[in-house]
Design an enzyme around this catalytic site. Structure first.
Site, PDB file in Angstrom:
ATOM      1  CE1 TYR A  66      28.978-106.604  58.102  1.00  0.00           C
ATOM      2  CE2 TYR A  66      29.145-108.311  56.420  1.00  0.00           C
ATOM      3  CZ  TYR A  66      28.443-107.276  57.016  1.00  0.00           C
ATOM      4  OH  TYR A  66      27.221-106.897  56.526  1.00  0.00           O
ATOM      5  CG  HIS A 118      19.336-101.018  59.328  1.00  0.00           C
ATOM      6  ND1 HIS A 118      19.610 -99.746  58.908  1.00  0.00           N
ATOM      7  CD2 HIS A 118      18.089-101.293  58.872  1.00  0.00           C
ATOM      8  CE1 HIS A 118      18.580 -99.273  58.226  1.00  0.00           C
ATOM      9  NE2 HIS A 118      17.646-100.182  58.192  1.00  0.00           N
ATOM     10  CB  CYS A 129      21.761-123.060  67.121  1.00  0.00           C
ATOM     11  SG  CYS A 129      23.362-122.439  67.670  1.00  0.00           S
ATOM     12  CD  GLU A 219      23.330 -79.771  53.381  1.00  0.00           C
ATOM     13  OE1 GLU A 219      23.940 -78.702  53.242  1.00  0.00           O
ATOM     14  OE2 GLU A 219      23.460 -80.749  52.635  1.00  0.00           O
TER      15      GLU A 219
HETATM   16 ZN   LIG Z   1      24.955-122.925  66.140  1.00  0.00          ZN
END
Ligand SMILES: [Zn+2]
Length: 251
Positions: A66, A118, A129, A219
């Site tokens: 990521y 998403h 939390c 297209e």
């Molecule tokens: Zn936390």
């Protein structure tokens, strides 16, 4: 049908627009292909890394991936297709944008009403939390830094605020998406073939609602036969053209 003729038809409707957006909209935003980065990630597929299982097995690997994606994202900017949708919102003829993209470029373009089906790759949240923070930051996206822990509860990890493979969609986001679909009378389907569930059901709701559906894709796609009008070409060109003509007509 050409854009001018489509605009004529739309203008007659006193349009209230909802947009369903996919990856095609972000293509022109200068995002270099992900596989470019050192070739390091070539041996991994998203389906192997963007899962709860991968994260519990090897959070360092998932965060490294990521962070690499974030470094690429930090080089990209909204393009004219994003700005056109912002303009429609500012002119009060669009309810909002339902996007399958996690890149946050609609927000950067100034749009306010966005449902990110998403999730949002630019944010990280605590696995336990309610803590959430921005993550689109060069420092946080650096290579080789430690796992991020929640500053609130301290013992739990942060994770990207995206919907991983195998996870359910956020029900509030989905509810908003269906609300906008039933409250509008024009649906723009932009840069997506519209076949991936559950987003694929939105044009069906729109049809049941007697809305007209206009597709902006490079297209013909599987959704073309379902659309009232198809405008083919790069959406960073066709959408600004459509928007400008529509606003001239009804503005
Ligand atoms: Zn936390």
């Amino acid at each position: 049908m050409n854009i001018t003729s489509v605009v004529e038809e739309v203008a007659k409707l006193n349009p209230t627009i909802v947009s369903v957006v996919g990856a095609g909209v972000s293509k022109a935003s200068g995002m270099p292909t992900f596989r470019g980065e050192d070739g390091l990630w070539n041996n991994y597929r998203a389906e192997e890394l963007a899962t709860p299982h991968a994260f519990s097995r090897d959070p360092k690997l998932v965060w490294a991936w990521y962070r690499a994606r974030m470094r690429i994202l930090l080089e990209s900017e909204p393009n004219p297709a994003h700005y056109s949708l912002t303009e429609l919102e500012e002119e009060n003829i669009a309810l909002g944008i339902i996007t399958q993209n996690v890149d946050g470029l609609h927000e950067l373009a100034g749009s306010k009403n966005i449902v990110e089906i998403h999730g949002r790759i630019r944010y990280a949240r605590c696995v336990s939390c309610n803590y959430i923070e921005r993550w689109d930051d060069e420092k946080k996206a650096q290579k080789g830094i430690e796992l991020p822990y929640c500053p609130e509860c301290e013992t739990n990890l942060l994770r990207p605020d995206v919907v991983w493979f195998g996870e359910p969609l956020d029900s509030q986001r989905w509810q908003k998406a269906t609300e906008w679909t039933t409250q509008s009378n024009v649906m723009l389907v932009i840069g997506t073939s519209g076949v991936v569930a559950p987003v694929s059901t939105l044009p069906i709701y729109a049809k049941q609602n007697n809305s007209i559906i206009i597709e902006f894709n490079i297209e013909a796609t599987p959704i073309s036969s379902y659309c009232d009008y198809s405008i083919f070409g790069p959406c960073e060109e066709t959408l600004p053209d459509f928007t400008k003509k529509l606003l001239n007509k009804i503005g």
